[in-house]
Design a protein around this motif. Structure first.
Motif, short mmCIF file in Angstrom:
data_model
loop_
_atom_site.label_atom_id
_atom_site.label_comp_id
_atom_site.label_asym_id
_atom_site.label_seq_id
_atom_site.Cartn_x
_atom_site.Cartn_y
_atom_site.Cartn_z
N SER A 1 4.83 15.81 0.37
CA SER A 1 4.03 14.59 0.52
C SER A 1 4.79 13.38 0.03
O SER A 1 4.72 12.30 0.64
CB SER A 1 2.70 14.74 -0.23
OG SER A 1 1.94 15.82 0.28
N LEU A 2 5.52 13.54 -1.09
CA LEU A 2 6.30 12.42 -1.62
C LEU A 2 7.41 12.04 -0.66
O LEU A 2 7.68 10.85 -0.44
CB LEU A 2 6.87 12.79 -2.98
CG LEU A 2 7.78 11.74 -3.64
CD1 LEU A 2 7.03 10.44 -3.86
CD2 LEU A 2 8.33 12.27 -4.96
N HIS A 3 8.05 13.03 -0.08
CA HIS A 3 9.11 12.75 0.89
C HIS A 3 8.56 11.96 2.08
O HIS A 3 9.17 10.98 2.54
CB HIS A 3 9.74 14.07 1.36
CG HIS A 3 10.81 13.88 2.40
ND1 HIS A 3 10.54 13.86 3.76
CD2 HIS A 3 12.15 13.68 2.28
CE1 HIS A 3 11.66 13.67 4.42
NE2 HIS A 3 12.66 13.56 3.55
N ASP A 4 7.41 12.37 2.58
CA ASP A 4 6.81 11.65 3.71
C ASP A 4 6.42 10.23 3.31
O ASP A 4 6.58 9.28 4.10
CB ASP A 4 5.57 12.41 4.19
CG ASP A 4 5.92 13.76 4.80
OD1 ASP A 4 7.10 13.97 5.16
OD2 ASP A 4 5.01 14.62 4.89
N ALA A 5 5.90 10.07 2.08
CA ALA A 5 5.50 8.74 1.62
C ALA A 5 6.71 7.82 1.48
O ALA A 5 6.65 6.63 1.81
CB ALA A 5 4.76 8.85 0.29
N ILE A 6 7.82 8.36 0.98
CA ILE A 6 9.04 7.56 0.83
C ILE A 6 9.59 7.16 2.19
O ILE A 6 10.04 6.02 2.40
CB ILE A 6 10.09 8.34 0.02
CG1 ILE A 6 9.63 8.48 -1.44
CG2 ILE A 6 11.45 7.66 0.07
CD1 ILE A 6 10.53 9.34 -2.29
N GLN B 1 0.83 -1.20 0.00
CA GLN B 1 0.00 0.00 0.00
C GLN B 1 0.87 1.26 0.00
O GLN B 1 0.55 2.23 -0.70
CB GLN B 1 -0.92 -0.01 1.22
CG GLN B 1 -1.97 -1.11 1.19
CD GLN B 1 -2.77 -1.21 2.48
OE1 GLN B 1 -2.41 -0.60 3.49
NE2 GLN B 1 -3.84 -1.99 2.47
N ALA B 2 1.96 1.24 0.76
CA ALA B 2 2.86 2.40 0.80
C ALA B 2 3.53 2.61 -0.56
O ALA B 2 3.74 3.76 -0.99
CB ALA B 2 3.91 2.21 1.89
#
Length: 223
Positions: free
Chosen positions: A90-95, A54-55
């Motif tokens: 947001s991409l940084h947090d998701a990674i 999911q991540a």
């Protein structure tokens, strides 16, 4: 706004390792975990891997958003720059979240590999039809007796038709068990025994096909 989950799952770099360690394909592993058929180490791997998948999907979604915002035909404006900054954050947090879950999967997979493998309690190899019966029972099934004919039949949650002979055979082998506390005309829940769960999760699957030898050429006759 968050990415929606579709029928196609997001692949991870651990898929092949998990399939080799568990002997199950990823989707089968997830389903078996939901049905409570896995050992504790395998269940821990399945739960962590599902979260990682999911991540990975969230990371891919943010990447697609950034790709659209940075198209060559877009004019850079303060508003667009603010949106880019927002999606980059947001991409940084998701990674970061994905990498944390990946480390968790790696730890649990290593624990699964080092754990003593359980000994299957049913060494007999099952036919595909018998495996299908065990799966149907794991998803929910009961034995029902007809009030007039007293014939027994099987009702499954998925509406799958199961032959009574197959249930009797698996029951005699100790892979299935009925709940005797309920009369058959009301419906007796049918469940897997420990041997049935082991037989289902540790079934042998062929890993390669044997190539038949080439046909022999007829000997040449001397003239």
């Amino acid at each position: 706004m968050t990415p929606t989950s579709g029928p196609d799952r997001t692949e991870t770099r651990f898929d092949r390792q998990i399939e080799q360690a568990t002997g199950l394909q990823v989707l089968d592993l997830w389903e078996f975990d939901e049905l409570g058929l896995l050992t504790q180490p395998a269940s821990a791997v399945a739960a962590a891997h599902r979260q990682l998948a999911q991540a990975e999907g969230v990371v891919a979604w943010h990447q697609r958003r950034l790709h659209r915002l940075t198209a060559a035909d877009r004019v850079l404006t303060p508003t667009l720059m603010d949106r880019l900054h927002h999606y980059l954050t947001s991409l940084h947090d998701a990674i970061t979240d994905r990498d944390r879950l990946a480390a968790q999967v790696a730890d649990r997979l290593e624990a699964l590999k080092t754990a003593e493998p359980p000994t299957p309690r049913s060494a007999a190899e099952l036919a595909p039809r018998q495996i299908a019966v065990l799966l149907a029972v794991a998803r929910g099934a009961m034995v029902v007796e007809h009030l007039v004919t007293q014939r027994l039949s099987i009702r499954t949650r998925a509406g799958q038709r199961i032959r009574w002979h197959d249930v009797e055979d698996l029951e005699q082998r100790g892979l299935l068990v009925r709940d005797p506390s309920r009369p058959p005309h009301i419906g007796q829940p049918l469940t897997l025994t420990d041997r049935g769960r082991d037989a289902l999760t540790h079934r042998n699957t062929p890993t390669h096909r044997t190539t038949p030898p080439p046909p022999r050429r007829p000997a040449r006759r001397s003239l």
